[in-house]
Design a protein around this motif. Structure first.
Motif, PDB file in Angstrom:
ATOM      1  N   PHE A   1       0.811  -1.210   0.000  1.00 57.12           N
ATOM      2  CA  PHE A   1       0.000   0.000   0.000  1.00 57.12           C
ATOM      3  C   PHE A   1       0.848   1.266   0.000  1.00 57.12           C
ATOM      4  CE2 PHE A   1      -2.997  -3.192   1.559  1.00 57.12           C
ATOM      5  CZ  PHE A   1      -4.014  -2.983   0.659  1.00 57.12           C
ATOM      6  N   GLY A   2       2.065   1.181   0.536  1.00 59.08           N
ATOM      7  CA  GLY A   2       2.965   2.319   0.494  1.00 59.08           C
ATOM      8  C   GLY A   2       2.386   3.535   1.198  1.00 59.08           C
ATOM      9  N   GLY A   3       2.931   4.700   0.874  1.00 61.06           N
ATOM     10  CA  GLY A   3       2.401   5.966   1.372  1.00 61.06           C
ATOM     11  C   GLY A   3       2.324   6.027   2.884  1.00 61.06           C
ATOM     12  N   ARG A   4       1.187   6.495   3.371  1.00 59.65           N
ATOM     13  CA  ARG A   4       1.085   6.745   4.794  1.00 59.65           C
ATOM     14  C   ARG A   4       1.056   5.455   5.606  1.00 59.65           C
ATOM     15  NH1 ARG A   4      -3.330  10.336   6.731  1.00 59.65           N
ATOM     16  NH2 ARG A   4      -3.004  11.853   5.074  1.00 59.65           N
ATOM     17  N   THR A   5       0.391   4.453   5.090  1.00 60.63           N
ATOM     18  CA  THR A   5       0.348   3.155   5.762  1.00 60.63           C
ATOM     19  C   THR A   5       1.768   2.668   6.009  1.00 60.63           C
ATOM     20  OG1 THR A   5      -1.435   2.743   4.205  1.00 60.63           O
ATOM     21  CG2 THR A   5      -0.805   0.931   5.642  1.00 60.63           C
ATOM     22  N   ASP A   6       2.521   2.698   4.928  1.00 60.52           N
ATOM     23  CA  ASP A   6       3.910   2.246   4.969  1.00 60.52           C
ATOM     24  C   ASP A   6       4.689   3.032   6.028  1.00 60.52           C
ATOM     25  OD1 ASP A   6       6.249   1.005   4.277  1.00 60.52           O
ATOM     26  OD2 ASP A   6       6.694   2.407   2.664  1.00 60.52           O
ATOM     27  N   ASN A   7       4.536   4.348   5.946  1.00 67.43           N
ATOM     28  CA  ASN A   7       5.267   5.223   6.839  1.00 67.43           C
ATOM     29  C   ASN A   7       4.986   4.905   8.306  1.00 67.43           C
ATOM     30  OD1 ASN A   7       6.816   7.388   7.567  1.00 67.43           O
ATOM     31  ND2 ASN A   7       6.041   8.599   5.844  1.00 67.43           N
ATOM     32  N   LEU A   8       3.709   4.768   8.602  1.00 70.71           N
ATOM     33  CA  LEU A   8       3.288   4.523   9.970  1.00 70.71           C
ATOM     34  C   LEU A   8       3.832   3.177  10.466  1.00 70.71           C
ATOM     35  CD1 LEU A   8       1.370   6.376  11.617  1.00 70.71           C
ATOM     36  CD2 LEU A   8      -0.332   4.546  11.366  1.00 70.71           C
ATOM     37  N   ILE A   9       3.639   2.143   9.642  1.00 72.07           N
ATOM     38  CA  ILE A   9       4.071   0.808  10.047  1.00 72.07           C
ATOM     39  C   ILE A   9       5.578   0.768  10.252  1.00 72.07           C
ATOM     40  CG2 ILE A   9       4.283  -1.590   9.296  1.00 72.07           C
ATOM     41  CD1 ILE A   9       1.610  -1.381   7.997  1.00 72.07           C
ATOM     42  N   MET A  10       6.298   1.346   9.303  1.00 69.13           N
ATOM     43  CA  MET A  10       7.753   1.245   9.401  1.00 69.13           C
ATOM     44  C   MET A  10       8.290   2.054  10.582  1.00 69.13           C
ATOM     45  SD  MET A  10       8.103  -1.025   7.403  1.00 69.13           S
ATOM     46  CE  MET A  10       9.816  -1.383   7.704  1.00 69.13           C
ATOM     47  N   ARG A  11       7.620   3.162  10.911  1.00 67.97           N
ATOM     48  CA  ARG A  11       7.999   3.897  12.127  1.00 67.97           C
ATOM     49  C   ARG A  11       7.924   2.995  13.345  1.00 67.97           C
ATOM     50  NH1 ARG A  11       7.792   9.769  11.916  1.00 67.97           N
ATOM     51  NH2 ARG A  11       9.310  10.051  10.263  1.00 67.97           N
TER      52      ARG A  11
END
Ligand code: SF4
Lengths: 628, 315
Positions: free
Chosen positions: A102-112
């Motif tokens: 899904f990338g984008g914000r989902t990605d950002n949040l999860i990877m944080r």
């Protein structure tokens, strides 16, 4: 199938696999074996030694049969370890795929969140989880699986990101397939090998960690005992009855070692770089296995003289004859151009002189390379090292890769001086700055403190030249030193080299694929094709009237000498692969004049006087008086 | 440089924040009444009332978190009920011993691991390489607690070179020689796994670097092989070795718990295990946050070291 045979070929991995299979099989069938009940205590027979009547491995502090307990514990430890690995892989992969897909914000949040979890010292996090859930084997399993999830998530995400933008995924999206369908049918199958590799490298850890938690008393609780708690319980009697500790401890070691051996085998089998041998380290000097006799020196004048030099690359059972008997020589103050397409063996020829061909796979198999009459092929390493950079120096292509990225250029220059001269650091530094001035680098004093990445390509190449000049050598071998540069800078560098040659009387061997450069700088030229010299002679004579059809075509490709960039790729056809050279003229497949006779056998390099050609039907008849 | 360090310190704030959130959430998983969970066997009515008041346990989850965070920022990590003393005092007393043990092991694993990896790469496929590769495999496969126990058997019981246990530093006893004598075995036992990992990685980093063009340049200059390997190549390989050292520091710091149990070492790890078994939740919470925060700070030091080594990193 091929994968399995690769693992089987790796004997250690196979051994690990076999040990593992035996241990698993034993643990699985142990309930069927005639072993005593593992939980029956018999305090009268405590701490029996291995080999005691009815107790193969002896008994523990409560008189329970160690062999039976070992088998039970092994089964439990294996089950918990594999389960932890499975859960970590399952949830880690799910999280990683979602983030990557899904990338984008989902990605950002999860990877944080994943990064936060990875900021913890690993075992500490497991302890915290066990603290919350309470001691117990299942909780230990959950803790160990949980702390490994970030590792899987991060790995799998990386792979998924690469896949999510591939055409087949786009196509599936355009076809209107739902996200779940795409993930399950397009992404997952491609991710599974990565998951398997990650599991094979972490499963050993997970078994160790769950055993560790049990050892601390936070995992399996009595009377149930995995290998870790067996060890933990035995610890009290370590000194008096060491065998109760050694038995479970050695079993953990055997299991984890088996897994690691197998895991390494899996990784090696899947890593293409290991198979191709690309990860072998080049030795300090090229290997020499000279078969024929050493030719005697022919020219006392020459400062550098190659005679029938042969260099090969031995890769697995294939032999690439990169240099197939090259003879060239240079006199002091002379500049010899060696020209050819990439793959013609010109660079390998140059590197062979000082034993700098990467080895393995390079091997010098014949001929001689003489500096002032002395043969350097097979010379003792220390002698070779003393000549390198001092009497015979190199200038390489692409100085961004050939200068050390982490040393200041001034220090790299000073080092070139210090390895050959007993001078102080300050003196070396002064000379380094001088050298930078000589190659016309402005602000030499401050430039000496720059790192290579802080300089322009032209400046870096000047540093490369300065380094070659550091010890006032007799010969400079320049391997395509101007290829990476634009035309103006190229012209400056060439005139710089030319000046230095006249001032210092040094001999230059100039390797290039560019006839324009040769015309500007070189007195003589040797044309290389498929590892051999096909034509040689004074530059002007060769340029005016090339004799070899290959040379003629090379020159015809050059639109106008002295201007613009010239590439040799304009000749139709490809140079031959040097691992299967046909008999006769190597150029025959691309030659317009080729006859049957050309393919018949060895064609000598010959001619009257200074010009020589390796061709049966040369473009120009060579006459002895036509020689400068 | 100072600017870079400041920048890294600032960027650590969200990470530290995240760590407290994670620890808080994990502890919030404990089922049932939090006051009872925290107090466990010490749940007298007075204690329950006191702790509800101090930690705002009847408040909603988010509010509870901020009360806890606020307390920690003022240095109040709560009181350990099993020890009846402030958590932070106990953690600080114990942390010195863990730091001594983990620090020594870390230095050992860095020096030995890198040296082994370099030798292994330089002698690729030779006997030294094969020997080191096997030793590394053995090292990363042996459980550190089992290794520790075997070392006690061999070096303390049989050979009597070192004491079995009885490190007293945390309680104020023993001089330097005594401490050093007690330190040798646990430090080695703890270092073995990390040494293996570092050696493995150093070997492959070196092999990668040794094929680079600038190594050929060094040889073409006439630089001796020793300097090529231990200077030019190792310097470049350090760029990929240092991050691994950072990770291994975490393994050594947290893996100390096993060794502290085996050698009766008075460190934070043993304190945590005792606290978990006694269900002393506040002590666990405080200990974990404290050690994790120290590790975050240590990793900043690793980043700074990396930037000093590699001029290509923008500072
Ligand atoms: S020998 Fe024959 S094939 Fe080879 S270059 Fe000469 S004419 Fe062409």
């Amino acid at each position: 199938m091929q994968f399995l045979s690769l693992i089987a070929r790796n004997r250690l991995a196979a051994a690990g696999g076999i040990v593992l299979v035996i241990v698993i099989a034993l643990a699985l069938i142990s309930p069927l074996l005639p072993l005593p009940d593992p939980d029956v205590t018999d305090t009268a027979n405590r701490f029996l030694l291995p080999g005691a009547e009815g107790h193969l491995l002896g008994t523990d502090h409560l008189g329970r049969d160690l062999a039976a307990r070992l088998m039970d514990g092994t089964r439990l430890s294996l089950a918990v370890g594999f389960a932890a690995a499975f859960f970590a892989a399952f949830f880690g992969a799910a999280i990683g795929i979602i983030a990557g897909y899904f990338g984008g914000r989902t990605d950002n949040l999860i990877m944080r969140a994943v990064d936060m979890l990875m900021a913890f010292p690993y075992i500490l996090l497991a302890l915290a989880i066990v603290a919350a859930l309470g001691p117990g084997l299942v909780n230990a399993l959950i803790a160990v699986a949980a702390v490994n999830i970030p590792f899987f998530a991060r790995n799998i995400r990386g792979v998924t990101v690469g896949l999510a933008n591939k055409e087949f995924v786009d196509a599936a999206r355009l076809a209107g397939l739902g996200h779940t369908r795409i993930i399950l049918t397009e992404i997952l199958p491609n991710v599974i090998p990565v998951i398997v590799i990650a599991m094979s490298t972490t499963i050993g850890w997970m078994i160790l960690e769950t055993a560790g938690l049990s050892f601390l008393g936070l995992g399996s609780q009595p009377p149930q005992a995995d290998l870790g708690s067996m060890l933990g319980e035995a610890r009290g009697a370590l000194i008096t009855n060491p065998h109760t500790s050694i038995v479970p401890g050695a079993m953990i070691l055997v299991i984890v070692m088996g897994i690691n051996l197998l895991g390494d085998g899996v990784r090696d089998a899947l890593d293409p770089r290991l198979r191709s041998g690309a990860l072998t380290r080049p030795m300090a000097a090229t290997q020499v296995r000279r078969k024929g006799p050493v030719p005697a020196s022919e020219d006392a004048e020459a400062v550098l003289e190659l005679q029938g030099l042969q260099t090969q690359f031995h890769v697995k059972d294939r032999i690439y004859k990169a240099v197939g008997g090259v003879s060239i020589k240079v006199a002091p103050g002379e500049c010899l151009g060696v020209i050819g397409e990439s793959g013609s063996g010109k660079s390998v020829t140059a590197l062979s002189v000082m034993g700098l061909v990467a080895s393995p796979p390079g091997v010098i198999t014949g001929g001689a390379a003489r500096y002032k009459g002395e043969d350097l092929v097979g010379a003792p390493y220390d002698h070779l090292r003393r000549l390198r950079g001092d009497r015979v120096a190199y200038i390489f292509q692409d100085p961004l890769a050939t200068l050390h990225p982490l040393y200041k250029v001034g220090d790299q220059l000073a080092e070139a001086i210090l390895v050959h001269h007993k001078v102080g650091k300050a003196e070396a530094r002064r000379r380094a700055v001088d050298l930078l001035k000589q190659v016309r680098i402005p602000n030499a004093q401050s430039r000496a403190d720059s790192y290579p990445h802080e300089m322009s390509g032209g400046m870096r190449q000047r540093v490369g030249i300065a380094m070659a000049l550091a010890n006032d050598p007799d010969v400079i071998i320049a391997d395509e030193p101007t290829t990476a540069l634009d035309v103006t800078v190229q012209a400056q560098i060439l005139s710089l080299l030319n000046d230095l040659r006249r001032e210092r009387g040094l001999a230059i061997v100039f390797i290039t694929h560019d006839f324009g450069v040769v015309a500007q700088l070189c007195d003589r030229v040797a044309v290389m094709y498929a590892g051999r010299i096909v034509e040689t002679g004074p530059t002007e004579a060769v340029l005016d009237a090339p004799a070899h059809p290959y040379t003629a075509r090379l020159i015809a490709c050059v639109p106008e000498l002295g201007g613009g960039r010239r590439r040799l790729e304009a000749i139709p056809g490809l140079p031959p692969a040097v691992d299967r050279l046909e008999p006769g003229c190597a150029f025959a497949p691309r030659c317009l004049k080729a006859q049957d006779a050309c393919r018949q056998g060895e064609i000598p390099l010959e001619g009257p006087g200074a010009r020589e050609v390796r061709c049966l039907y040369p473009e120009t008849e060579l006459k002895s008086e036509g020689v400068a | 440089m100072t600017g870079y360090i400041l920048k890294r310190l600032l960027s650590a704030i969200p990470v530290l924040f995240g760590i407290t959130v994670i620890v808080f959430l994990i502890m919030a998983m404990i089922p049932g009444d939090p006051a009872l969970a925290i107090l466990g066997a010490y749940a007298t009515p007075e204690n329950v009332e006191k702790i509800n008041r101090d930690l705002g346990l009847d408040a909603p989850l988010v509010a509870r978190y901020f009360i806890w965070l606020g307390n920690m920022l003022t240095g109040d990590f709560g009181t350990s009920f099993s020890l009846n003393r402030p958590v932070i005092d106990e953690v600080l007393d114990r942390f010195g011993a863990t730091l001594l043990l983990a620090g020594t092991s870390f230095i050992l694993c860095a020096i030995l691991g890198i040296a082994a990896g370099v030798v292994s790469a330089a002698r690729q496929y030779g006997w030294a390489d094969k020997g080191i590769t096997f030793a590394v495999l053995l090292g990363i496969s042996i459980p550190s607690f089992f290794l520790g126990m075997m070392m006690i058997l061999i070096f303390a019981v049989e050979l009597r070179w070192f004491p079995v246990s009885g490190m007293r530093m945390a309680y104020g006893g023993g001089g330097f020689a005594d401490v050093a004598n007690h330190l040798v075995m646990p430090a080695i036992a703890l270092a073995v796994v990390a040494t293996g990992v570092v050696a493995r990685l150093s070997r492959s980093a070196m092999l990668e670097v040794l094929r680079q063009d600038f190594i050929r340049t060094a040889r073409a200059k006439g630089v001796g092989e020793g300097r090529v390997i231990w200077g030019h190549a190792l310097r470049a390989a350090m760029v990929s070795i240092i991050p691994v050292l950072g990770i291994q520091a975490g393994f050594v710091l947290s893996g100390a718990v096993y060794i502290e149990m085996v050698f009766q070492w008075p460190g934070v790890g043993r304190m945590l295990v005792d606290a978990i078994l006694k269900r002393d939740i506040l002590l666990v919470q405080g200990g974990v946050v404290f050690v994790a925060a120290c590790y975050v700070l240590f990793n900043i030091a690793v980043d700074v070291a990396q930037s000093l080594l590699d001029p290509r990193i923008k500072t």
